[in-house]
Design a protein around this motif. Sequence first.
Motif, PDB file in Angstrom:
ATOM      1  N   ILE A  11     -41.244   4.033 -14.264  1.00 20.44           N
ATOM      2  CA  ILE A  11     -41.816   5.385 -14.292  1.00 20.44           C
ATOM      3  C   ILE A  11     -41.591   6.050 -12.933  1.00 20.44           C
ATOM      4  CG2 ILE A  11     -43.991   6.684 -14.343  1.00 20.44           C
ATOM      5  CD1 ILE A  11     -44.860   4.847 -16.652  1.00 20.44           C
ATOM      6  N   GLY A  12     -41.792   5.298 -11.858  1.00 20.83           N
ATOM      7  CA  GLY A  12     -41.540   5.823 -10.515  1.00 20.83           C
ATOM      8  C   GLY A  12     -40.104   6.272 -10.334  1.00 20.83           C
ATOM      9  N   ILE A  13     -39.172   5.482 -10.858  1.00 19.73           N
ATOM     10  CA  ILE A  13     -37.757   5.872 -10.784  1.00 19.73           C
ATOM     11  C   ILE A  13     -37.533   7.157 -11.579  1.00 19.73           C
ATOM     12  CG2 ILE A  13     -35.412   5.248 -11.509  1.00 19.73           C
ATOM     13  CD1 ILE A  13     -36.138   2.336 -10.822  1.00 19.73           C
ATOM     14  N   GLY A  14     -38.076   7.202 -12.790  1.00 23.45           N
ATOM     15  CA  GLY A  14     -37.912   8.410 -13.613  1.00 23.45           C
ATOM     16  C   GLY A  14     -38.486   9.642 -12.943  1.00 23.45           C
ATOM     17  N   LEU A  15     -39.689   9.497 -12.387  1.00 23.76           N
ATOM     18  CA  LEU A  15     -40.319  10.636 -11.721  1.00 23.76           C
ATOM     19  C   LEU A  15     -39.566  11.056 -10.460  1.00 23.76           C
ATOM     20  CD1 LEU A  15     -44.104   9.707 -11.997  1.00 23.76           C
ATOM     21  CD2 LEU A  15     -42.903  11.543 -13.208  1.00 23.76           C
ATOM     22  N   SER A  16     -38.948  10.115  -9.791  1.00 33.17           N
ATOM     23  CA  SER A  16     -38.296  10.429  -8.523  1.00 33.17           C
ATOM     24  C   SER A  16     -36.953  11.127  -8.694  1.00 33.17           C
ATOM     25  CB  SER A  16     -38.126   9.158  -7.688  1.00 33.17           C
ATOM     26  OG  SER A  16     -37.177   8.305  -8.280  1.00 33.17           O
ATOM     27  N   MET A  17     -36.455  11.232  -9.904  1.00 31.54           N
ATOM     28  CA  MET A  17     -35.126  11.806 -10.099  1.00 31.54           C
ATOM     29  C   MET A  17     -35.051  13.294  -9.741  1.00 31.54           C
ATOM     30  SD  MET A  17     -32.947   9.466 -10.760  1.00 31.54           S
ATOM     31  CE  MET A  17     -33.829   8.287  -9.756  1.00 31.54           C
ATOM     32  N   ASP A  18     -36.118  14.043  -9.964  1.00 31.98           N
ATOM     33  CA  ASP A  18     -36.106  15.443  -9.509  1.00 31.98           C
ATOM     34  C   ASP A  18     -36.031  15.497  -7.988  1.00 31.98           C
ATOM     35  OD1 ASP A  18     -36.147  16.703 -11.957  1.00 31.98           O
ATOM     36  OD2 ASP A  18     -38.295  17.099 -11.954  1.00 31.98           O
TER      37      ASP A  18
ATOM     38  N   PHE B 201     -34.857  13.168  -6.083  1.00 29.26           N
ATOM     39  CA  PHE B 201     -33.525  12.666  -5.742  1.00 29.26           C
ATOM     40  C   PHE B 201     -32.495  13.798  -5.825  1.00 29.26           C
ATOM     41  CE2 PHE B 201     -29.551  10.545  -7.269  1.00 29.26           C
ATOM     42  CZ  PHE B 201     -29.274   9.784  -6.148  1.00 29.26           C
ATOM     43  N   ALA B 202     -32.570  14.581  -6.893  1.00 31.22           N
ATOM     44  CA  ALA B 202     -31.630  15.687  -7.086  1.00 31.22           C
ATOM     45  C   ALA B 202     -31.767  16.715  -5.960  1.00 31.22           C
ATOM     46  CB  ALA B 202     -31.854  16.336  -8.443  1.00 31.22           C
ATOM     47  N   VAL B 203     -33.004  17.045  -5.592  1.00 26.78           N
ATOM     48  CA  VAL B 203     -33.219  18.002  -4.503  1.00 26.78           C
ATOM     49  C   VAL B 203     -32.767  17.391  -3.179  1.00 26.78           C
ATOM     50  CG1 VAL B 203     -34.949  19.324  -3.218  1.00 26.78           C
ATOM     51  CG2 VAL B 203     -35.060  19.223  -5.708  1.00 26.78           C
ATOM     52  N   SER B 204     -32.990  16.094  -2.997  1.00 29.46           N
ATOM     53  CA  SER B 204     -32.555  15.420  -1.773  1.00 29.46           C
ATOM     54  C   SER B 204     -31.033  15.436  -1.651  1.00 29.46           C
ATOM     55  CB  SER B 204     -33.070  13.976  -1.740  1.00 29.46           C
ATOM     56  OG  SER B 204     -34.468  13.955  -1.678  1.00 29.46           O
ATOM     57  N   ILE B 205     -30.347  15.264  -2.763  1.00 30.96           N
ATOM     58  CA  ILE B 205     -28.882  15.377  -2.753  1.00 30.96           C
ATOM     59  C   ILE B 205     -28.492  16.769  -2.280  1.00 30.96           C
ATOM     60  CG2 ILE B 205     -26.831  15.536  -4.239  1.00 30.96           C
ATOM     61  CD1 ILE B 205     -27.997  13.215  -5.879  1.00 30.96           C
ATOM     62  N   CYS B 206     -29.172  17.755  -2.811  1.00 34.36           N
ATOM     63  CA  CYS B 206     -28.915  19.146  -2.430  1.00 34.36           C
ATOM     64  C   CYS B 206     -29.167  19.355  -0.932  1.00 34.36           C
ATOM     65  CB  CYS B 206     -29.808  20.052  -3.269  1.00 34.36           C
ATOM     66  SG  CYS B 206     -29.388  21.786  -3.217  1.00 34.36           S
ATOM     67  N   LYS B 207     -30.259  18.769  -0.438  1.00 34.43           N
ATOM     68  CA  LYS B 207     -30.577  18.893   1.000  1.00 34.43           C
ATOM     69  C   LYS B 207     -29.505  18.211   1.843  1.00 34.43           C
ATOM     70  CE  LYS B 207     -33.949  20.529   2.344  1.00 34.43           C
ATOM     71  NZ  LYS B 207     -34.127  21.939   2.735  1.00 34.43           N
TER      72      LYS B 207
ATOM     73  N   MET C  37     -36.383  17.357 -18.152  1.00 31.12           N
ATOM     74  CA  MET C  37     -35.447  16.856 -17.143  1.00 31.12           C
ATOM     75  C   MET C  37     -34.031  16.780 -17.702  1.00 31.12           C
ATOM     76  SD  MET C  37     -37.644  13.906 -15.192  1.00 31.12           S
ATOM     77  CE  MET C  37     -36.363  13.514 -14.010  1.00 31.12           C
ATOM     78  N   ILE C  38     -33.897  16.345 -18.946  1.00 31.96           N
ATOM     79  CA  ILE C  38     -32.572  16.282 -19.567  1.00 31.96           C
ATOM     80  C   ILE C  38     -31.994  17.690 -19.684  1.00 31.96           C
ATOM     81  CG2 ILE C  38     -31.351  15.776 -21.721  1.00 31.96           C
ATOM     82  CD1 ILE C  38     -33.300  13.344 -22.010  1.00 31.96           C
ATOM     83  N   LYS C  39     -32.813  18.644 -20.108  1.00 35.05           N
ATOM     84  CA  LYS C  39     -32.356  20.038 -20.224  1.00 35.05           C
ATOM     85  C   LYS C  39     -31.902  20.566 -18.860  1.00 35.05           C
ATOM     86  CE  LYS C  39     -34.851  23.752 -20.392  1.00 35.05           C
ATOM     87  NZ  LYS C  39     -35.723  24.577 -19.993  1.00 35.05           N
ATOM     88  N   GLU C  40     -32.686  20.281 -17.821  1.00 32.43           N
ATOM     89  CA  GLU C  40     -32.333  20.742 -16.480  1.00 32.43           C
ATOM     90  C   GLU C  40     -31.032  20.113 -15.982  1.00 32.43           C
ATOM     91  OE1 GLU C  40     -35.703  19.936 -13.980  1.00 32.43           O
ATOM     92  OE2 GLU C  40     -36.860  21.594 -14.809  1.00 32.43           O
TER      93      GLU C  40
ATOM     94  N   SER D 145     -26.953  16.077 -11.501  1.00 33.30           N
ATOM     95  CA  SER D 145     -27.312  16.244 -12.910  1.00 33.30           C
ATOM     96  C   SER D 145     -27.430  14.900 -13.620  1.00 33.30           C
ATOM     97  CB  SER D 145     -26.304  17.137 -13.630  1.00 33.30           C
ATOM     98  OG  SER D 145     -25.018  16.559 -13.630  1.00 33.30           O
ATOM     99  N   LYS D 146     -26.637  13.917 -13.212  1.00 36.63           N
ATOM    100  CA  LYS D 146     -26.740  12.580 -13.811  1.00 36.63           C
ATOM    101  C   LYS D 146     -28.093  11.946 -13.484  1.00 36.63           C
ATOM    102  CE  LYS D 146     -21.800  11.536 -13.946  1.00 36.63           C
ATOM    103  NZ  LYS D 146     -21.090  12.589 -13.313  1.00 36.63           N
ATOM    104  N   ALA D 147     -28.600  12.193 -12.281  1.00 31.78           N
ATOM    105  CA  ALA D 147     -29.902  11.647 -11.886  1.00 31.78           C
ATOM    106  C   ALA D 147     -31.011  12.253 -12.740  1.00 31.78           C
ATOM    107  CB  ALA D 147     -30.167  11.921 -10.405  1.00 31.78           C
ATOM    108  N   GLU D 148     -30.964  13.563 -12.956  1.00 35.00           N
ATOM    109  CA  GLU D 148     -31.975  14.211 -13.787  1.00 35.00           C
ATOM    110  C   GLU D 148     -31.893  13.716 -15.229  1.00 35.00           C
ATOM    111  OE1 GLU D 148     -31.091  18.323 -12.966  1.00 35.00           O
ATOM    112  OE2 GLU D 148     -32.710  18.457 -11.512  1.00 35.00           O
ATOM    113  N   LEU D 149     -30.699  13.543 -15.733  1.00 30.72           N
ATOM    114  CA  LEU D 149     -30.513  13.032 -17.093  1.00 30.72           C
ATOM    115  C   LEU D 149     -31.091  11.621 -17.216  1.00 30.72           C
ATOM    116  CD1 LEU D 149     -29.248  13.335 -19.939  1.00 30.72           C
ATOM    117  CD2 LEU D 149     -27.129  12.412 -18.978  1.00 30.72           C
ATOM    118  N   ALA D 150     -30.769  10.747 -16.267  1.00 36.12           N
ATOM    119  CA  ALA D 150     -31.280   9.373 -16.294  1.00 36.12           C
ATOM    120  C   ALA D 150     -32.805   9.349 -16.202  1.00 36.12           C
ATOM    121  CB  ALA D 150     -30.665   8.561 -15.151  1.00 36.12           C
ATOM    122  N   GLY D 151     -33.359  10.172 -15.326  1.00 38.86           N
ATOM    123  CA  GLY D 151     -34.815  10.236 -15.188  1.00 38.86           C
ATOM    124  C   GLY D 151     -35.490  10.669 -16.475  1.00 38.86           C
ATOM    125  N   GLY D 152     -34.928  11.654 -17.139  1.00 38.73           N
ATOM    126  CA  GLY D 152     -35.480  12.127 -18.407  1.00 38.73           C
ATOM    127  C   GLY D 152     -35.440  11.055 -19.478  1.00 38.73           C
ATOM    128  N   ILE D 153     -34.336  10.342 -19.548  1.00 40.92           N
ATOM    129  CA  ILE D 153     -34.197   9.274 -20.549  1.00 40.92           C
ATOM    130  C   ILE D 153     -35.215   8.165 -20.279  1.00 40.92           C
ATOM    131  CG2 ILE D 153     -32.657   7.436 -21.361  1.00 40.92           C
ATOM    132  CD1 ILE D 153     -30.338   9.497 -20.974  1.00 40.92           C
TER     133      ILE D 153
END
Length: 186
Positions: free
Chosen positions: A9-16, A18-24, A84-87, A160-168
């Motif tokens: 659950i922590g991994i799933g929640l952290s994907m957003d 993670f995505a923002v951190s990639i952006c940063k 998360m999958i949609k995003e 986007s792969k991180a957000e998809l994985a987190g949603g799944i």
Amino acid sequence: MSFLEIFFIGIGLSMDAFAVSICKGLSTRKLQLKHALICGGYFGFFQGFMPLIGYLLGVQLKSKIESIDHWIAFILLALIGINMIKESFEDEESCHTEFSPKVMIPLAIATSIDALAVGVTFAFLDVHIVSAICIIAITTFIISMIGVKIGHVFGTKYKSKAELAGGIILICMGIKILVEHLHIFG
């Protein structure tokens, strides 16, 4: 819930986060350790703090809705996962290059709203909240730090792969909770 379930659950929640951190990391010309520590600190703190708030709210509601708590947990996790999958299929948003509290706090809050809802489900599942928020916070801290480095090196390829994985992951955890409470396979 077991350590492993909370960890996932922590991994799933952290994907957003993670995505923002990639952006940063992508927006940082000269990456320094402090950039990764700032992202990890803000995102880890809020990902740990929000489930606590949700848990406290859920405890207040638990006695009123205990007979359907597994459905609520499933629906919340599924909705978060679907979102998360949609995003993950939406266009990339612009990256802020600053690491100031003025920029980081709104980002940390925005990426941890899902954790608030998960905290509510923890109250229904009798999760040991201190352990859960520590696992989620530490997991997010580490994953966010890694995200900054990945973003700096590889760009937005994995966002986007991180957000998809987190949603799944979150949808799967919701299904598991529902199946266990309905005694479908056992």
